[in-house]
Design a protein around this motif. Structure first.
Motif, PDB file in Angstrom:
ATOM      1  N   SER A   1       0.886  -1.202   0.008  1.00 54.77           N
ATOM      2  CA  SER A   1      -0.142   0.080  -0.110  1.00 54.77           C
ATOM      3  C   SER A   1       1.020   1.330   0.025  1.00 54.77           C
ATOM      4  O   SER A   1       0.357   2.374  -0.370  1.00 54.77           O
ATOM      5  N   ILE A   2       2.085   1.320   0.494  1.00 58.61           N
ATOM      6  CA  ILE A   2       2.813   2.338   0.225  1.00 58.61           C
ATOM      7  C   ILE A   2       3.544   2.599  -0.900  1.00 58.61           C
ATOM      8  O   ILE A   2       4.001   3.662  -1.193  1.00 58.61           O
ATOM      9  N   LEU A   3       3.374   1.811  -1.965  1.00 57.36           N
ATOM     10  CA  LEU A   3       3.830   2.202  -3.331  1.00 57.36           C
ATOM     11  C   LEU A   3       3.270   3.358  -4.171  1.00 57.36           C
ATOM     12  O   LEU A   3       4.329   4.026  -4.468  1.00 57.36           O
TER      13      LEU A   3
ATOM     14  N   ALA B   1      -9.216   3.667  -0.513  1.00 59.59           N
ATOM     15  CA  ALA B   1      -8.640   2.299   0.513  1.00 59.59           C
ATOM     16  C   ALA B   1      -9.426   1.004   0.109  1.00 59.59           C
ATOM     17  O   ALA B   1      -8.768   0.186   0.212  1.00 59.59           O
ATOM     18  N   TYR B   2     -10.540   1.024   0.039  1.00 59.82           N
ATOM     19  CA  TYR B   2     -11.642  -0.092   0.048  1.00 59.82           C
ATOM     20  C   TYR B   2     -10.965  -0.991  -1.242  1.00 59.82           C
ATOM     21  O   TYR B   2     -10.849  -2.195  -1.243  1.00 59.82           O
ATOM     22  N   LEU B   3     -11.121  -0.373  -2.370  1.00 57.18           N
ATOM     23  CA  LEU B   3     -10.533  -1.012  -3.667  1.00 57.18           C
ATOM     24  C   LEU B   3      -9.263  -1.370  -3.547  1.00 57.18           C
ATOM     25  O   LEU B   3      -8.978  -2.574  -3.841  1.00 57.18           O
ATOM     26  N   PHE B   4      -8.486  -0.770  -2.956  1.00 61.91           N
ATOM     27  CA  PHE B   4      -6.975  -1.337  -2.876  1.00 61.91           C
ATOM     28  C   PHE B   4      -6.946  -2.599  -1.992  1.00 61.91           C
ATOM     29  O   PHE B   4      -6.260  -3.655  -2.192  1.00 61.91           O
ATOM     30  N   LYS B   5      -7.509  -2.215  -0.730  1.00 57.97           N
ATOM     31  CA  LYS B   5      -7.386  -3.687  -0.026  1.00 57.97           C
ATOM     32  C   LYS B   5      -8.387  -4.641  -0.367  1.00 57.97           C
ATOM     33  O   LYS B   5      -7.802  -5.846  -0.223  1.00 57.97           O
ATOM     34  N   ARG B   6      -9.318  -4.698  -1.028  1.00 56.32           N
ATOM     35  CA  ARG B   6     -10.063  -5.624  -1.698  1.00 56.32           C
ATOM     36  C   ARG B   6      -9.317  -6.427  -2.921  1.00 56.32           C
ATOM     37  O   ARG B   6      -9.433  -7.607  -2.900  1.00 56.32           O
ATOM     38  N   LEU B   7      -8.638  -5.601  -3.637  1.00 56.84           N
ATOM     39  CA  LEU B   7      -7.821  -6.183  -4.849  1.00 56.84           C
ATOM     40  C   LEU B   7      -6.634  -6.454  -4.508  1.00 56.84           C
ATOM     41  O   LEU B   7      -5.872  -7.369  -5.275  1.00 56.84           O
ATOM     42  N   SER B   8      -5.775  -6.185  -3.359  1.00 59.96           N
ATOM     43  CA  SER B   8      -4.316  -6.312  -3.307  1.00 59.96           C
ATOM     44  C   SER B   8      -4.091  -7.774  -3.191  1.00 59.96           C
ATOM     45  O   SER B   8      -3.027  -7.918  -3.421  1.00 59.96           O
ATOM     46  N   SER B   9      -5.059  -8.517  -2.740  1.00 59.01           N
ATOM     47  CA  SER B   9      -4.549  -9.881  -2.643  1.00 59.01           C
ATOM     48  C   SER B   9      -4.556 -10.687  -3.925  1.00 59.01           C
ATOM     49  O   SER B   9      -4.016 -11.654  -3.988  1.00 59.01           O
ATOM     50  N   HIS B  10      -4.921  -9.995  -4.785  1.00 61.97           N
ATOM     51  CA  HIS B  10      -4.992 -10.497  -6.474  1.00 61.97           C
ATOM     52  C   HIS B  10      -3.764 -10.071  -7.126  1.00 61.97           C
ATOM     53  O   HIS B  10      -3.639 -10.599  -8.130  1.00 61.97           O
ATOM     54  N   PHE B  11      -3.130  -9.032  -6.511  1.00 56.88           N
ATOM     55  CA  PHE B  11      -1.885  -8.349  -7.382  1.00 56.88           C
ATOM     56  C   PHE B  11      -0.991  -9.463  -7.916  1.00 56.88           C
ATOM     57  O   PHE B  11      -0.341  -9.430  -8.901  1.00 56.88           O
ATOM     58  N   ALA B  12      -0.493 -10.364  -6.917  1.00 57.21           N
ATOM     59  CA  ALA B  12       0.683 -11.158  -7.213  1.00 57.21           C
ATOM     60  C   ALA B  12       0.130 -12.121  -8.430  1.00 57.21           C
ATOM     61  O   ALA B  12       0.986 -12.637  -9.122  1.00 57.21           O
TER      62      ALA B  12
END
Length: 267
Positions: free
Chosen positions: A109-111, A253-264
């Motif tokens: 999230s800091i990127l 923030a909601y979208l980032f947290k929701r989608l971040s688990s799929h980034f990798a």
């Protein structure tokens, strides 16, 4: 709201990493060039000079409210440079550091914040540059000028919300970066930066005032040129800006947290 709180806590916990990465990001843009970091200022200064020549020399633009056109122009384009550079670079903040997302446990999230902080260094130099120009034009220093930092923080929060949203979406929809670039072009021409709102018919004023960067651009002008406190502005503008900014922070923030688990999986 919890998502915003979690991401901000991650920023605070990893502030040393955030700062070090922003320095490295700033330097990496100019590695191998003879002028180095000077290039960070060449393009904005060139753009200012071009617009100044077109409107001051070519069109012979008259002073606005008895203020030299160059001052009216530069005090609002400086925050726009910061906003535009921050949004465009932070949108690709995660994509540009995909190796960190895929290979190590890292506070992703800091990127976007790294890119924003990198752009902030250039902005601070331009703020000092603007102060020097004001002194050259014999403008007296007043206490209202410290409000620049209020508007700077307001811009950072607005960009954070936008970048959390766009940096998450761009991973799944790569055309997002091009759409953002196009929207920034529209925003630049619609925001009263090199023109005055009084030049536009009254029926369009409400539309322009809804733009978040109208509040920021006018705030910089009011602080540096007119010596007005932010509470002396139209309270509707302040309410509108902060409503939009808070909305962007919450949704981003909601979208980032929701989608971040799929980034990798996608990168």
């Amino acid at each position: 709201m919890n998502a915003v709180k979690q991401i901000l806590i991650e920023h605070l916990k990893n502030k040393r990493i955030l700062f070090n990465m922003s320095i490295r990001d700033f330097k990496s843009k100019y590695i191998g060039s003879y002028l180095g970091a000077i290039w960070a200022f060449v393009q904005p200064v060139t753009m200012v000079l071009i617009f100044w020549f077109i409107f001051q020399v070519g069109f012979k633009s008259a002073p606005v409210d008895d203020i030299p056109y160059i001052l009216y122009f530069i005090t609002s384009i400086i925050p726009w440079f910061f906003f535009s550079e921050s949004v465009s670079s932070a949108t690709n903040g995660v994509v540009d550091n995909s190796f960190l997302v895929k290979k190590v446990v890292f506070p992703v999230s800091i990127l976007p914040g790294v890119k924003i902080l990198s752009a902030l260094y250039v902005h601070l130099v331009f703020v000092v540059f603007t102060f020097l120009i004001l002194v050259m034009y014999e403008y007296s220093v007043n206490v209202q000028m410290i409000q620049v930092f209020y508007y700077m923080i307001a811009t950072i929060l607005l960009v954070l919300g936008i970048s959390w949203m766009t940096s998450a979406i761009v991973i799944f929809f790569r055309d997002t970066a091009q759409i953002i670039a196009m929207m920034l072009q529209f925003g630049f021409w619609l925001t009263p930066i090199f023109w005055s709102l009084g030049m536009m018919p009254d029926k369009y004023h409400t539309i322009v005032k809804i733009l978040p960067m109208y509040y920021i651009a006018e705030g910089y002008r009011n602080s540096l040129l007119y010596g007005r406190w932010f509470w002396e502005q139209d309270l509707y503008l302040t309410f509108t800006f902060w409503s939009i900014t808070i909305f962007m922070l919450l949704v981003g923030a909601y979208l980032f947290k929701r989608l971040s688990s799929h980034f990798a999986d996608v990168l």
